[in-house]
Design a protein around this motif. Structure first.
Motif, PDB file in Angstrom:
ATOM      1  N   LYS A 184       0.836  -1.207   0.000  1.00 49.63           N
ATOM      2  CA  LYS A 184       0.000   0.000   0.000  1.00 49.63           C
ATOM      3  C   LYS A 184       0.868   1.253   0.000  1.00 49.63           C
ATOM      4  O   LYS A 184       0.577   2.221  -0.691  1.00 49.63           O
ATOM      5  N   GLY A 185       1.947   1.215   0.784  1.00 53.55           N
ATOM      6  CA  GLY A 185       2.866   2.348   0.834  1.00 53.55           C
ATOM      7  C   GLY A 185       3.519   2.609  -0.504  1.00 53.55           C
ATOM      8  O   GLY A 185       3.656   3.756  -0.931  1.00 53.55           O
ATOM      9  N   GLU A 186       3.923   1.549  -1.189  1.00 55.85           N
ATOM     10  CA  GLU A 186       4.551   1.705  -2.500  1.00 55.85           C
ATOM     11  C   GLU A 186       3.576   2.287  -3.512  1.00 55.85           C
ATOM     12  O   GLU A 186       3.914   3.188  -4.285  1.00 55.85           O
ATOM     13  N   VAL A 187       2.345   1.791  -3.500  1.00 55.73           N
ATOM     14  CA  VAL A 187       1.329   2.286  -4.431  1.00 55.73           C
ATOM     15  C   VAL A 187       1.035   3.764  -4.160  1.00 55.73           C
ATOM     16  O   VAL A 187       0.990   4.583  -5.087  1.00 55.73           O
ATOM     17  N   LEU A 188       0.860   4.111  -2.896  1.00 59.74           N
ATOM     18  CA  LEU A 188       0.594   5.512  -2.549  1.00 59.74           C
ATOM     19  C   LEU A 188       1.774   6.408  -2.922  1.00 59.74           C
ATOM     20  O   LEU A 188       1.586   7.518  -3.415  1.00 59.74           O
ATOM     21  N   TYR A 189       2.979   5.939  -2.666  1.00 50.69           N
ATOM     22  CA  TYR A 189       4.184   6.706  -3.005  1.00 50.69           C
ATOM     23  C   TYR A 189       4.209   7.009  -4.500  1.00 50.69           C
ATOM     24  O   TYR A 189       4.431   8.143  -4.900  1.00 50.69           O
TER      25      TYR A 189
ATOM     26  N   GLU B  73      -2.707   7.150   8.583  1.00 46.19           N
ATOM     27  CA  GLU B  73      -2.427   5.747   8.269  1.00 46.19           C
ATOM     28  C   GLU B  73      -1.659   5.629   6.947  1.00 46.19           C
ATOM     29  O   GLU B  73      -0.691   4.869   6.843  1.00 46.19           O
ATOM     30  N   GLU B  74      -2.078   6.386   5.947  1.00 45.82           N
ATOM     31  CA  GLU B  74      -1.398   6.362   4.651  1.00 45.82           C
ATOM     32  C   GLU B  74       0.037   6.872   4.775  1.00 45.82           C
ATOM     33  O   GLU B  74       0.954   6.340   4.154  1.00 45.82           O
ATOM     34  N   THR B  75       0.232   7.897   5.584  1.00 50.26           N
ATOM     35  CA  THR B  75       1.576   8.421   5.818  1.00 50.26           C
ATOM     36  C   THR B  75       2.462   7.347   6.426  1.00 50.26           C
ATOM     37  O   THR B  75       3.620   7.186   6.028  1.00 50.26           O
ATOM     38  N   ASN B  76       1.927   6.606   7.368  1.00 52.75           N
ATOM     39  CA  ASN B  76       2.696   5.519   7.989  1.00 52.75           C
ATOM     40  C   ASN B  76       3.060   4.445   6.974  1.00 52.75           C
ATOM     41  O   ASN B  76       4.166   3.901   7.003  1.00 52.75           O
ATOM     42  N   TRP B  77       2.156   4.128   6.070  1.00 56.23           N
ATOM     43  CA  TRP B  77       2.439   3.109   5.048  1.00 56.23           C
ATOM     44  C   TRP B  77       3.562   3.570   4.123  1.00 56.23           C
ATOM     45  O   TRP B  77       4.482   2.806   3.831  1.00 56.23           O
ATOM     46  N   VAL B  78       3.474   4.814   3.659  1.00 54.75           N
ATOM     47  CA  VAL B  78       4.505   5.327   2.760  1.00 54.75           C
ATOM     48  C   VAL B  78       5.840   5.424   3.488  1.00 54.75           C
ATOM     49  O   VAL B  78       6.881   5.042   2.947  1.00 54.75           O
ATOM     50  N   LEU B  79       5.815   5.893   4.719  1.00 54.43           N
ATOM     51  CA  LEU B  79       7.053   6.000   5.487  1.00 54.43           C
ATOM     52  C   LEU B  79       7.666   4.626   5.739  1.00 54.43           C
ATOM     53  O   LEU B  79       8.883   4.457   5.646  1.00 54.43           O
ATOM     54  N   ALA B  80       6.834   3.641   5.999  1.00 55.48           N
ATOM     55  CA  ALA B  80       7.338   2.273   6.187  1.00 55.48           C
ATOM     56  C   ALA B  80       7.971   1.763   4.893  1.00 55.48           C
ATOM     57  O   ALA B  80       9.035   1.125   4.922  1.00 55.48           O
ATOM     58  N   TYR B  81       7.358   2.062   3.761  1.00 53.81           N
ATOM     59  CA  TYR B  81       7.892   1.624   2.469  1.00 53.81           C
ATOM     60  C   TYR B  81       9.243   2.269   2.185  1.00 53.81           C
ATOM     61  O   TYR B  81      10.211   1.585   1.847  1.00 53.81           O
ATOM     62  N   VAL B  82       9.330   3.599   2.322  1.00 51.52           N
ATOM     63  CA  VAL B  82      10.599   4.260   2.002  1.00 51.52           C
ATOM     64  C   VAL B  82      11.689   3.904   3.002  1.00 51.52           C
ATOM     65  O   VAL B  82      12.843   3.760   2.645  1.00 51.52           O
ATOM     66  N   ASN B  83      11.316   3.742   4.282  1.00 53.68           N
ATOM     67  CA  ASN B  83      12.303   3.376   5.290  1.00 53.68           C
ATOM     68  C   ASN B  83      12.844   1.962   5.055  1.00 53.68           C
ATOM     69  O   ASN B  83      14.033   1.705   5.255  1.00 53.68           O
TER      70      ASN B  83
END
Length: 101
Positions: free
Chosen positions: A44-49, A86-96
């Motif tokens: 989800k983080g990758e898709v949102l990013y 929640e979306e911010t957390n997903w993107v941050l988890a993906y980039v981290n």
């Protein structure tokens, strides 16, 4: 009658702008990431990013920056991308997870 319509329109704009500012503040304050994000959250983080962050500018590869570089970037860009907490957390988890060591 016109005054009544103008008053209702003005009231609608005020209510909308207050609601938008509240949502932006919550997304900006959300920088806490779960310790072990699961694969679904990472996807989800990758898709949102790619979708939200990439609609306004070219995206850096997550591996181009360190975890410490991503924190302020996400804090400033999440409200602009209109990401929820929640979306911010997903993107941050993906980039981290993909950040440079």
């Amino acid at each position: 009658m016109k005054k009544y319509i103008y008053t209702l329109c003005l009231l609608g704009v005020i209510v909308y702008s207050c609601k938008t500012q509240q949502a932006t503040k919550t997304a900006a304050e959300a920088t806490v990431v779960t310790a072990n994000p699961n694969n679904e959250e990472m996807l989800k983080g990758e898709v949102l990013y790619n979708q939200r962050c990439g609609r306004c500018h070219d995206l850096p590869k997550p591996s181009d920056l360190t975890v410490e570089h991503w924190k302020p970037i996400m804090a400033s860009m999440a409200p602009k991308a209109k990401l929820s907490a929640e979306e911010t957390n997903w993107v941050l988890a993906y980039v981290n997870a993909n950040a440079k060591n």
